[in-house]
Design an enzyme around this catalytic site. Structure first.
Site, mmCIF file in Angstrom:
data_model
loop_
_atom_site.group_PDB
_atom_site.id
_atom_site.type_symbol
_atom_site.label_atom_id
_atom_site.label_comp_id
_atom_site.label_asym_id
_atom_site.label_seq_id
_atom_site.Cartn_x
_atom_site.Cartn_y
_atom_site.Cartn_z
ATOM 1 N N LYS A 1 46.697 73.396 21.413
ATOM 2 C CA LYS A 1 45.666 72.710 20.619
ATOM 3 C C LYS A 1 44.923 73.725 19.779
ATOM 4 C CE LYS A 1 42.435 73.061 24.465
ATOM 5 N NZ LYS A 1 41.482 73.943 23.806
ATOM 6 N N CYS B 1 35.961 73.103 26.762
ATOM 7 C CA CYS B 1 37.267 72.433 26.779
ATOM 8 C C CYS B 1 37.498 71.591 28.019
ATOM 9 C CB CYS B 1 38.370 73.455 26.554
ATOM 10 S SG CYS B 1 38.299 74.129 24.872
ATOM 11 N N ASP C 1 43.207 75.902 29.498
ATOM 12 C CA ASP C 1 42.918 77.173 28.804
ATOM 13 C C ASP C 1 42.666 78.385 29.716
ATOM 14 O OD1 ASP C 1 43.038 75.352 26.760
ATOM 15 O OD2 ASP C 1 41.056 75.761 25.933
#
Ligand code: VGL
Ligand code: ZN
Length: 207
Positions: free
Chosen positions: A106, A151, A8
């Site tokens: 995701k 994450c 990310d």
């Protein structure tokens, strides 16, 4: 086979973004350097529809930071971030996009959040990352990116539960630190699960 997992590294998680991680952009040059030494580089991308239920704005009367139940698990409500097709959802412009072999998106199901690159938070669906890594004979994951306390942490923990040897690359990761001590706590949790914290400069010694 070793894989670098870049979690990310997107505009919304960098300073100036919707859900900024302090110094989040500082991971970019470190990750670009790391990419050169890995045979396989996988990136995850938080990729929400605008009606995603992890956004406080989609719950009238709720504020970012509030906790609700979503898909049967506790869910922190976030500012609107990483909406599919927006600038905020794009990778940081200085991240070496050409060095990334495959991207796993995701958080696409509006009804459940997905911190880990492997499974959604309710562990009902997988992203295909595990199967992909299995097929390439990957045994060790070097995980880095944003955010250490969300994450990155859940990607490391799921990696361990799936049987991978997992290294957390500390100087190539940064945390949100919503509450003071969250990053230290996350690192302790990861260590307890067998994740090995390492600095990028030490990686040559284990590879
Ligand atoms: C993340 C909060 C919400 C992350 C993603 O990438 O760590 N955190 N969505
Ligand atoms: Zn998100």
């Amino acid at each position: 086979m070793d894989a670098l997992i870049v979690v990310d590294v997107q505009n919304d998680f960098c300073p100036g973004g919707a859900l900024p991680v302090p110094d989040g952009d500082l991971v970019v040059p470190v990750i670009n350097r790391l990419m050169e030494s890995f045979p396989l580089v996988v990136a995850t991308q938080d990729w929400h529809p605008a009606n995603h239920k992890s956004f406080a704005a989609n719950h009238p009367g709720r504020q970012p930071g509030d906790v609700i139940e979503l898909a049967g698990v506790l869910q922190i409500l976030w500012p609107i971030h990483c909406v599919q097709g927006t600038e905020g959802a794009e990778f940081h412009p200085d991240l070496n996009r050409a060095g990334i072999h495959v991207v796993f998106q995701k958080g696409t199901d509006p009804e459940v959040d997905s911190y880990s690159g492997f499974f959604d938070n309710a562990r009902k669906h997988d992203t295909g990352l595990h199967e992909f890594l299995q097929r390439r004979g990957v045994a060790r994951l070097f995980v880095c990116g944003l955010a250490t306390d969300y994450c990155v942490k859940f990607t490391c923990l799921d990696g361990r539960s799936l049987g991978y040897e997992v290294f957390l690359v500390l100087d190539a990761s940064r945390g949100v630190e919503l509450h003071t001590g969250d990053v230290a706590k996350a690192i302790d949790e990861m260590k307890a699960a067998g994740v090995i914290p390492i600095e990028s400069t030490e990686i040559a010694m284990v590879r």
